[in-house]
Design a protein around this motif. Structure first.
Motif, mmCIF file in Angstrom:
data_model
loop_
_atom_site.group_PDB
_atom_site.id
_atom_site.type_symbol
_atom_site.label_atom_id
_atom_site.label_comp_id
_atom_site.label_asym_id
_atom_site.label_seq_id
_atom_site.Cartn_x
_atom_site.Cartn_y
_atom_site.Cartn_z
ATOM 1 N N LYS A 1 -0.886 2.048 10.817
ATOM 2 C CA LYS A 1 0.535 1.866 10.473
ATOM 3 C C LYS A 1 0.622 2.859 9.126
ATOM 4 O O LYS A 1 -0.422 3.053 8.433
ATOM 5 N N ARG A 2 1.635 3.688 9.413
ATOM 6 C CA ARG A 2 1.788 4.766 8.320
ATOM 7 C C ARG A 2 3.101 4.664 7.733
ATOM 8 O O ARG A 2 4.253 4.292 8.609
ATOM 9 N N VAL A 3 3.536 4.663 6.358
ATOM 10 C CA VAL A 3 4.621 4.399 5.803
ATOM 11 C C VAL A 3 4.925 5.826 5.246
ATOM 12 O O VAL A 3 4.410 6.554 4.403
ATOM 13 N N LEU A 4 6.304 6.464 5.772
ATOM 14 C CA LEU A 4 6.739 7.682 5.057
ATOM 15 C C LEU A 4 8.011 7.502 4.689
ATOM 16 O O LEU A 4 8.966 6.620 4.612
ATOM 17 N N PHE A 5 8.454 8.366 3.448
ATOM 18 C CA PHE A 5 9.718 8.223 2.852
ATOM 19 C C PHE A 5 10.507 9.429 3.096
ATOM 20 O O PHE A 5 10.090 10.482 3.049
ATOM 21 N N GLU A 6 11.788 9.234 3.185
ATOM 22 C CA GLU A 6 12.735 10.433 3.146
ATOM 23 C C GLU A 6 13.679 10.219 2.096
ATOM 24 O O GLU A 6 14.082 8.883 1.635
ATOM 25 N N TYR A 7 14.141 11.298 1.220
ATOM 26 C CA TYR A 7 14.919 10.958 0.089
ATOM 27 C C TYR A 7 16.422 11.885 0.392
ATOM 28 O O TYR A 7 16.162 13.010 0.957
#
Length: 226
Positions: free
Chosen positions: A158-164
């Motif tokens: 499980k990997r959590v990535l962020f976009e802004y």
């Protein structure tokens, strides 16, 4: 448990906090991921890197992420958690902990060693180690696209990535944003179930999308601050 994948920085601070030699530190105090030390030593000697004086990774790396993280100003509990859970890529060391002592060095991912770039060199050597380190962990991924090429992620992890997004435009230079997000996650004890809580300055979570093993968190602001 969660691990934090934090970006490498090609910019290094001249600040030196420890006068000891790196090899002495390895023997006396140890360091994270010390199975890599023989390979690291080979690189250090091949590139004639000076092994003293030293500074912890959070002080040595001077890129925008590390400057905005302001590690030295964080509560001691938060500092300890980042030091225990962070994995930081390095062209010289492979992967590091945020508190590992390192010298200043002038190498990048494109530097050649034994016929390969250091990016390819380390990808090969980390391929078997990373699954053991990351097994059953949730990865909060704050890496750059170049850093990420060094990592082979175990299938299904499980990997959590962020976009802004600033109003209607996606933010390209997100290093400060990633630093603020990490600070909030650690200070507020955010886990996978309450990602919607994350907010800093005027950024708030707008949407959380599940894409197989990747959780993508979209954050939007009105652009009042950064």
């Amino acid at each position: 448990m969660a691990l934090f994948l934090l970006p490498w920085s090609g910019k290094h601070s001249n600040m030196d906090l420890v006068k000891k030699d790196l090899f002495e530190v390895w023997k006396e105090e140890g360091n994270r991921f010390d199975l890599l030390n023989p390979v690291r030593e080979d690189l250090i000697r091949s590139f004639q890197v000076q092994t003293s004086p030293l500074a912890p990774v959070w002080r040595r790396y001077k890129g925008r992420f590390w400057e905005e993280l302001s590690f030295w100003a964080l509560p001691s509990r938060v500092q300890r958690e980042i030091e225990e859970k962070a994995i930081v890529p390095s062209p010289l060391f492979g992967i590091l902990g945020a508190g590992d002592l390192i010298p200043k060095y002038d190498l990048d991912w494109k530097t050649k060693f034994k016929g390969k770039t250091l990016q390819s060199f380390w990808k090969d050597r980390l391929e078997d180690l990373l699954p053991k380190i990351m097994d059953n962990e949730i990865l909060f991924d704050f890496l750059s696209s170049e850093d990420r090429k060094v990592f082979t992620f175990p299938e299904g992890i499980k990997r959590v990535l962020f976009e802004y997004y600033r109003k209607d435009k996606r933010v390209i230079n997100t290093l400060p944003h990633r630093a603020y997000t990490l600070r909030y996650i650690v200070e507020m004890g955010v886990n996978l179930e309450d990602l919607h809580r994350i907010n800093f300055l005027d950024y708030k979570v707008e949407e959380i999308k599940e894409e197989g093993s990747i959780t993508r968190v979209l954050m939007r602001s009105e652009g009042k601050y950064i």
